[in-house]
Design an enzyme around this catalytic site. Structure first.
Site, PDB file in Angstrom:
ATOM      1  N   LYS A  61      64.479  21.744  45.438  1.00 62.68           N
ATOM      2  CA  LYS A  61      64.455  21.482  44.004  1.00 62.68           C
ATOM      3  C   LYS A  61      65.494  22.367  43.304  1.00 62.68           C
ATOM      4  CE  LYS A  61      60.725  24.783  43.088  1.00 62.68           C
ATOM      5  NZ  LYS A  61      59.431  25.006  42.418  1.00 62.68           N
ATOM      6  N   TYR A 102      80.232  45.998  24.084  1.00 63.48           N
ATOM      7  CA  TYR A 102      79.444  45.863  22.861  1.00 63.48           C
ATOM      8  C   TYR A 102      78.289  46.867  22.842  1.00 63.48           C
ATOM      9  CZ  TYR A 102      81.719  41.342  21.970  1.00 63.48           C
ATOM     10  OH  TYR A 102      82.628  40.357  21.714  1.00 63.48           O
TER      11      TYR A 102
END
Length: 357
Positions: A35, A253
């Site tokens: 899956k 950042y």
């Protein structure tokens, strides 16, 4: 594409991991769980790599199941959540695709079917996960209703464990499931990756290995290599710039990393838009030209930074393994507050993919 980033999939490692799992399993059959595009490894490539090893395949949506059939995969295929509407139930019969039946609504869809052959069904029990399935006391009536339908052929009874990978174990769920399974007379499918490696009493008729096929451990206290597995996925990117820092200089950042000594750092062409977790902490493991190092500063959309202070030979063009054989994905996940499953499934489509083997 010229941006120097790539996702490499090693198909021989997937084969090795399947064989290793087989050697640890007492289950009569093993269905490879493919899956989520085989946990990001490519459903078609993975299925073809395992076509001569796996007894069947388990996945989520019928579109992928049909793709496997149309690509020549002949082994049994099972949908782990069964049909999502009546049309899918009909298509399951047409393409010889089995599926979990976990609700009365799905039984009603089956009852409307007009296919010439019945749908193979796996009755799903809710033994304690409390997501999908009939409770143990509801199972006899649900099974009787399924067995009364000419549109269905019920072969298997299944459940899923919530805590096979930790100290709580499976005893509580197994005690609820096992008596109902025995009374049903059906084939038993209960063992996921963790149970296949730790709980042999649950192996039954059909095991469902998932994460172990891709080389990662299902257990928090180990990496895949500790249990004989090989990583099948490597995410890497190159250094595109080098910066020299002085004490007090910050990186990225938010000034999440501030140097306390002179440093060299490499700027790497990978960021959270590629699937690398933004939340990864300082020191998250990487390998620069095969040598251990760590992340510095906050991950940005398209770049991240790694420490080169102890690697004078590294520079622009050096390859940085974000996870793979030299930077175990389990360790990267732990440094990011998540699990290897999520990292595998989250690599962005913009990252070029290369399958080897």
């Amino acid at each position: 594409m010229t941006r120097p980033i790539r996702l490499e999939i090693d198909l021989p490692s997937i084969r090795h991991n399947f064989k290793t799992t087989r050697s640890r399993s007492q289950a009569r059959h093993l269905f490879a769980v493919v899956k989520a595009d085989a946990y990001g490894h490519g459903v078609l490539d993975t299925a073809k790599a395992l076509a001569d090893l796996a007894d069947g395949f388990a996945l989520l949506n019928i579109e992928d199941a049909v793709r496997l059939r149309e690509a020549g995969i002949t082994q049994p295929i099972a949908l782990l959540e069964g049909p999502f509407d009546a049309a899918e139930a009909e298509a399951m019969a047409a393409y010889r695709i089995a599926g979990a039946i976990h609700s009365q609504q799905q039984i009603a869809w089956l009852a409307k079917g007009s296919a010439k052959q019945p749908v193979e069904t796996w009755l799903k029990l809710n033994s304690g996960m409390n997501r999908l399935g009939f409770r143990p006391e509801e199972a006899p009536e649900a099974l009787a209703r399924l067995q009364s339908l000419p549109q269905a052929k019920t072969t298997t009874i299944m459940t899923h464990f919530a805590t096979a990978d930790d100290d709580y174990g499976v005893a509580e769920q197994w005690s609820r499931f096992a008596p109902v399974a025995a009374a049903s007379g059906l084939a038993v499918s209960a063992a996921n990756s963790a149970a296949l490696f730790r709980h042999p009493q649950t192996h039954g008729d059909v095991g469902r290995p998932g994460i172990v096929l891709y080389g990662a451990s299902p257990f928090e206290d180990s990496v895949g290599a500790d249990i004989g597995l090989k990583p099948a996925m490597a995410l890497s990117a190159d250094i595109i710039a080098v910066q020299r820092l002085q004490p007090g200089d910050a990186v990225g950042y938010g000034r999440r990393f501030v140097a306390d000594q002179p440093m060299r750092i490499g700027i790497v062409a990978c960021g959270y838009a590629d699937g690398y977790p933004r939340i990864a902490g300082n020191g998250a493991p990487v390998a620069v030209d095969g040598q251990a190092s760590g992340l510095v500063g906050r991950v940005s959309m398209d770049m991240l930074a790694v420490d080169l202070s102890h690697l004078p030979q590294a520079g622009v063009g050096s390859r940085v393994e974000l996870w793979g054989p030299n930077a175990p994905i389990e360790r990267v996940a732990a440094a990011s507050g998540t699990i290897s499953y999520e990292l595998m499934c989250a690599v962005a489509p913009r990252v070029p993919r290369i399958a080897h083997g």
